[in-house]
Structures are given as structure tokens and as C-alpha cells.
Design a protein around this motif. Structure first.
Motif, PDB file in Angstrom:
ATOM      1  N   PRO A  66       0.820  -1.217   0.000  1.00  0.00           N
ATOM      2  CA  PRO A  66       0.000   0.000   0.000  1.00  0.00           C
ATOM      3  C   PRO A  66       0.850   1.261   0.000  1.00  0.00           C
ATOM      4  CG  PRO A  66      -0.781  -1.553   1.655  1.00  0.00           C
ATOM      5  CD  PRO A  66       0.530  -2.077   1.135  1.00  0.00           C
ATOM      6  N   GLY A  67       0.347   2.281  -0.657  1.00  0.00           N
ATOM      7  CA  GLY A  67       1.004   3.579  -0.664  1.00  0.00           C
ATOM      8  C   GLY A  67       0.616   4.375   0.568  1.00  0.00           C
ATOM      9  N   ALA A  68       1.036   5.619   0.589  1.00  0.00           N
ATOM     10  CA  ALA A  68       0.817   6.488   1.754  1.00  0.00           C
ATOM     11  C   ALA A  68      -0.660   6.690   2.064  1.00  0.00           C
ATOM     12  CB  ALA A  68       1.501   7.830   1.520  1.00  0.00           C
ATOM     13  N   VAL A  69      -1.468   6.909   1.039  1.00  0.00           N
ATOM     14  CA  VAL A  69      -2.893   7.170   1.278  1.00  0.00           C
ATOM     15  C   VAL A  69      -3.564   5.929   1.860  1.00  0.00           C
ATOM     16  CG1 VAL A  69      -5.092   7.733   0.180  1.00  0.00           C
ATOM     17  CG2 VAL A  69      -3.036   9.025  -0.418  1.00  0.00           C
ATOM     18  N   ALA A  70      -3.298   4.775   1.264  1.00  0.00           N
ATOM     19  CA  ALA A  70      -3.894   3.533   1.765  1.00  0.00           C
ATOM     20  C   ALA A  70      -3.426   3.215   3.184  1.00  0.00           C
ATOM     21  CB  ALA A  70      -3.558   2.373   0.831  1.00  0.00           C
ATOM     22  N   ALA A  71      -2.202   3.608   3.503  1.00  0.00           N
ATOM     23  CA  ALA A  71      -1.666   3.368   4.846  1.00  0.00           C
ATOM     24  C   ALA A  71      -2.141   4.409   5.860  1.00  0.00           C
ATOM     25  CB  ALA A  71      -0.143   3.345   4.803  1.00  0.00           C
ATOM     26  N   GLY A  72      -2.840   5.436   5.407  1.00  0.00           N
ATOM     27  CA  GLY A  72      -3.373   6.443   6.323  1.00  0.00           C
ATOM     28  C   GLY A  72      -2.393   7.536   6.696  1.00  0.00           C
ATOM     29  N   VAL A  73      -1.350   7.741   5.908  1.00  0.00           N
ATOM     30  CA  VAL A  73      -0.337   8.746   6.237  1.00  0.00           C
ATOM     31  C   VAL A  73      -0.925  10.157   6.344  1.00  0.00           C
ATOM     32  CG1 VAL A  73       1.774   9.884   5.416  1.00  0.00           C
ATOM     33  CG2 VAL A  73       1.599   7.388   5.408  1.00  0.00           C
ATOM     34  N   PRO A  74      -1.728  10.633   5.372  1.00  0.00           N
ATOM     35  CA  PRO A  74      -2.278  11.991   5.505  1.00  0.00           C
ATOM     36  C   PRO A  74      -3.122  12.168   6.780  1.00  0.00           C
ATOM     37  CG  PRO A  74      -2.502  11.246   3.254  1.00  0.00           C
ATOM     38  CD  PRO A  74      -2.061  10.060   4.061  1.00  0.00           C
ATOM     39  N   ALA A  75      -3.931  11.180   7.090  1.00  0.00           N
ATOM     40  CA  ALA A  75      -4.748  11.259   8.314  1.00  0.00           C
ATOM     41  C   ALA A  75      -3.862  11.237   9.557  1.00  0.00           C
ATOM     42  CB  ALA A  75      -5.754  10.114   8.343  1.00  0.00           C
ATOM     43  N   PHE A  76      -2.801  10.443   9.519  1.00  0.00           N
ATOM     44  CA  PHE A  76      -1.874  10.382  10.653  1.00  0.00           C
ATOM     45  C   PHE A  76      -1.176  11.727  10.853  1.00  0.00           C
ATOM     46  CE2 PHE A  76       2.269   9.462  12.582  1.00  0.00           C
ATOM     47  CZ  PHE A  76       1.848   8.847  13.754  1.00  0.00           C
ATOM     48  N   ILE A  77      -0.756  12.357   9.756  1.00  0.00           N
ATOM     49  CA  ILE A  77      -0.111  13.674   9.857  1.00  0.00           C
ATOM     50  C   ILE A  77      -1.064  14.679  10.481  1.00  0.00           C
ATOM     51  CG2 ILE A  77       0.780  15.623   8.512  1.00  0.00           C
ATOM     52  CD1 ILE A  77       1.965  13.492   6.577  1.00  0.00           C
ATOM     53  N   GLU A  78      -2.318  14.673  10.033  1.00  0.00           N
ATOM     54  CA  GLU A  78      -3.289  15.616  10.601  1.00  0.00           C
ATOM     55  C   GLU A  78      -3.546  15.317  12.073  1.00  0.00           C
ATOM     56  OE1 GLU A  78      -7.144  18.152   9.320  1.00  0.00           O
ATOM     57  OE2 GLU A  78      -6.900  16.216   8.349  1.00  0.00           O
ATOM     58  N   LYS A  79      -3.606  14.046  12.426  1.00  0.00           N
ATOM     59  CA  LYS A  79      -3.794  13.682  13.841  1.00  0.00           C
ATOM     60  C   LYS A  79      -2.619  14.163  14.683  1.00  0.00           C
ATOM     61  CE  LYS A  79      -4.604   9.786  16.937  1.00  0.00           C
ATOM     62  NZ  LYS A  79      -5.744  10.373  17.612  1.00  0.00           N
ATOM     63  N   MET A  80      -1.405  13.961  14.184  1.00  0.00           N
ATOM     64  CA  MET A  80      -0.222  14.415  14.922  1.00  0.00           C
ATOM     65  C   MET A  80      -0.254  15.935  15.118  1.00  0.00           C
ATOM     66  SD  MET A  80       1.714  11.876  15.835  1.00  0.00           S
ATOM     67  CE  MET A  80       3.289  12.645  16.137  1.00  0.00           C
TER      68      MET A  80
END
Length: 109
Positions: A66-80
């Protein structure tokens, strides 16, 4: 032999050191208690969120994993940013996204 994602992420962690490790450890501990990367409040506008997703996917694209989007990277960045960073820490990130968007708009008229 090129770098794989794990090598790249390990290098990033080594460069960022404690600045990344402490908030990441807190976030991962909270994540274990309540799975999902839902921020307590919005940090990004919908346009900034879309841009962040595009940039993240460009850095970590979908391949056989999976790429960044599928792995939830953008959501994780916003959560952080929403739940673990200081307000002043958000300023350069949001300014950077706005600068990228502005440059993109000026180049692609």
C-alpha cells in the motif's frame, strides 16, 4: 541497490531524532487504545488535505504494498498536528502546503 521504504523511513527517523520519536511514541500509545487516525479537530482545509494526500502518495506510492494514502499517512499527519503538536509547529507545515499550492497555480495557469 536503491533504498526501500523502510531504509528511507529509518533514515528520516535518525535525522529527526527526538523531535519525532517522543510525539510519535505518544501517538502510537494512544492509537493502541483507540485504533484509527481520526484527529480531534481539523487542521487542514479540504484543499490542503487533498494536496497532502497527493504529496504523500508521490513520496510513498502504491507498489506491491500500500502507498501512503492507503496506509493512512495523511490522516496520521493531521492527527499528529491536531493532537500532539504545538500550534506554532503547525505554522510552517500549513505555510508550506500553501506555498506549494500557490506555486502550482502560478505554473499551471
Amino acid at each position: 541497490m536503491g533504498l526501500d521504504r523502510r531504509d528511507l523511513l529509518a533514515g528520516a527517523v535518525a535525522l529527526l531524532g527526538a523531535e519525532l520519536v517522543a510525539p510519535l511514541a505518544r501517538a502510537l500509545a494512544a492509537e493502541a487504545a483507540a485504533p484509527g487516525f481520526a484527529a480531534s479537530r481539523a487542521v487542514f482545509t479540504p484543499d490542503q488535505r487533498s494536496l497532502l494526500a497527493a504529496i504523500s502518495e508521490r513520496i510513498i506510492p502504491t507498489t506491491d504494498t500500500p502507498g501512503a494514502v492507503a496506509a493512512g499517512v495523511p490522516a496520521f499527519i493531521e492527527k499528529m498536528l491536531a493532537d500532539w503538536s504545538l500550534p506554532a509547529d503547525r505554522v510552517p507545515i500549513i505555510a508550506g502546503l500553501n506555498a506549494i499550492e500557490g506555486r502550482s497555480q502560478s505554473v499551471n495557469k
